[in-house]
Write an enzyme that holds these catalytic residues in place. Structure first.
Site, PDB file in Angstrom:
ATOM      1  N   SER A 128      44.534  38.567  26.589  1.00  0.00           N
ATOM      2  CA  SER A 128      45.226  39.808  26.950  1.00  0.00           C
ATOM      3  C   SER A 128      46.558  39.456  27.584  1.00  0.00           C
ATOM      4  CB  SER A 128      44.378  40.588  27.963  1.00  0.00           C
ATOM      5  OG  SER A 128      45.167  41.579  28.610  1.00  0.00           O
ATOM      6  N   TYR A 162      38.941  40.752  35.315  1.00  0.00           N
ATOM      7  CA  TYR A 162      39.217  40.746  33.871  1.00  0.00           C
ATOM      8  C   TYR A 162      40.354  39.766  33.560  1.00  0.00           C
ATOM      9  CZ  TYR A 162      41.007  42.833  29.439  1.00  0.00           C
ATOM     10  OH  TYR A 162      41.468  43.053  28.168  1.00  0.00           O
TER      11      TYR A 162
HETATM   12  C1  4PL Z   1      49.046  45.652  30.034  1.00  0.00           C
HETATM   13  O1  4PL Z   1      43.959  44.198  28.411  1.00  0.00           O
HETATM   14  O2  4PL Z   1      46.941  44.184  28.762  1.00  0.00           O
HETATM   15  C2  4PL Z   1      46.039  47.630  30.781  1.00  0.00           C
HETATM   16  C3  4PL Z   1      43.600  47.143  30.120  1.00  0.00           C
HETATM   17  N1  4PL Z   1      47.317  47.188  30.714  1.00  0.00           N
HETATM   18  O3  4PL Z   1      43.092  46.037  29.395  1.00  0.00           O
HETATM   19  C4  4PL Z   1      44.121  45.217  29.039  1.00  0.00           C
HETATM   20  C5  4PL Z   1      47.630  46.064  30.076  1.00  0.00           C
HETATM   21  C6  4PL Z   1      45.040  46.908  30.195  1.00  0.00           C
HETATM   22  C7  4PL Z   1      46.669  45.303  29.440  1.00  0.00           C
HETATM   23  C8  4PL Z   1      45.348  45.762  29.525  1.00  0.00           C
END
Ligand code: 4PL
Length: 237
Positions: free
Chosen positions: A130, A143
């Site tokens: 992510s 997370y």
């Molecule tokens: C920029 O992977 O990468 C919210 C929620 N904002 O799960 C994510 C950003 C979220 C993200 C993610």
């Protein structure tokens, strides 16, 4: 094989791989959702319900796949918990719950999946990290830690699997409109996230799928151990 295939990006990836001729194994803890994806795909797709954080369940999953197909070409690990917990409210139990699926579960899938791939002397692994690991996105420190682990684990995995002609790469999506995000207050962050993106717009699963399809393709054989941000230029590695 696609984990997290019942919904969101996992479902979208499963659809694309099926379109490209793959026989898809749809995996999800939500057995009914996993079956719905497989049924919609047709073309010999099968569904298996599995909690990827359960070592015995992952063992059974790969036993069934080895028995039915005898090989595995592509493994896309999408399954994850997307939490939204204020830092003051984060407990060790919640921390562990997220590591168990997002990092431990992904490890179990890669461990068993690569054993099957090694027999065929070919493989493509794409792990979902992510872009929050670069941004330090709030309300999800556990997370972010798990997804940082996914990226660095994937780097190490590439070294271990190179001798067997198996590539392992990660993708780092930004905020994407999925059921997982919609079930949390992250759903209200699209406007803010858009201000950070180089290219404006509202991220959807179809925006991430092409990068995954490329890394999963035969022709991507010279790319391994890499992480690819797919976030409209929100962060730069
Ligand atoms: C920029 O992977 O990468 C919210 C929620 N904002 O799960 C994510 C950003 C979220 C993200 C993610």
């Amino acid at each position: 094989m696609v984990s997290g295939a019942a919904q969101g990006m996992g479902k979208a990836v499963a659809q694309r791989l099926a379109q490209e001729g793959a026989t898809v194994v749809s995996v999800d803890i939500n057995s009914a959702g996993s079956s719905a994806t497989a049924q919609a795909l047709g073309g010999g797709a099968i569904a298996i319900g599995c909690d990827i954080g359960d070592e015995a369940a992952v063992g059974k999953l790969f036993e069934a796949v080895a028995k039915k197909f005898g090989k595995l070409d592509v493994l896309i690990n999408v399954a994850a918990i997307v939490p939204f917990v204020k830092w003051d409210e984060l407990t060790f139990t919640e921390w562990r719950r997220v590591q168990r699926v997002n990092l431990d579960g992904l490890y179990l899938m890669c461990r068993a999946g690569s054993d099957l791939m090694r027999k065929g002397g070919y493989g493509r692994i794409v792990n979902f990290s992510s872009n929050s690991i670069f941004a330090g996105t709030p309300n999800m420190a556990h997370y972010v830690a798990s997804k940082g682990g996914v990226l660095t684990f994937t780097r190490a995995l590439a070294t271990e699997l190179g001798p067997y002609k198996i590539t392992a790469n990660s993708v780092c999506p930004g905020l994407i409109d999925t059921e997982g995000v919609q079930s949390t207050p992250h759903k209200d962050a699209f406007g803010f996230v858009e201000t950070l993106q180089a290219i404006k717009g509202h991220g959807v699963p179809a925006d991430v799928v092409p990068a995954v399809a490329f890394l999963a393709s035969e022709e991507a054989h010279w790319i391994t151990g890499q992480a690819l941000n797919v976030d409209a230029g929100m962060v730069r590695q």
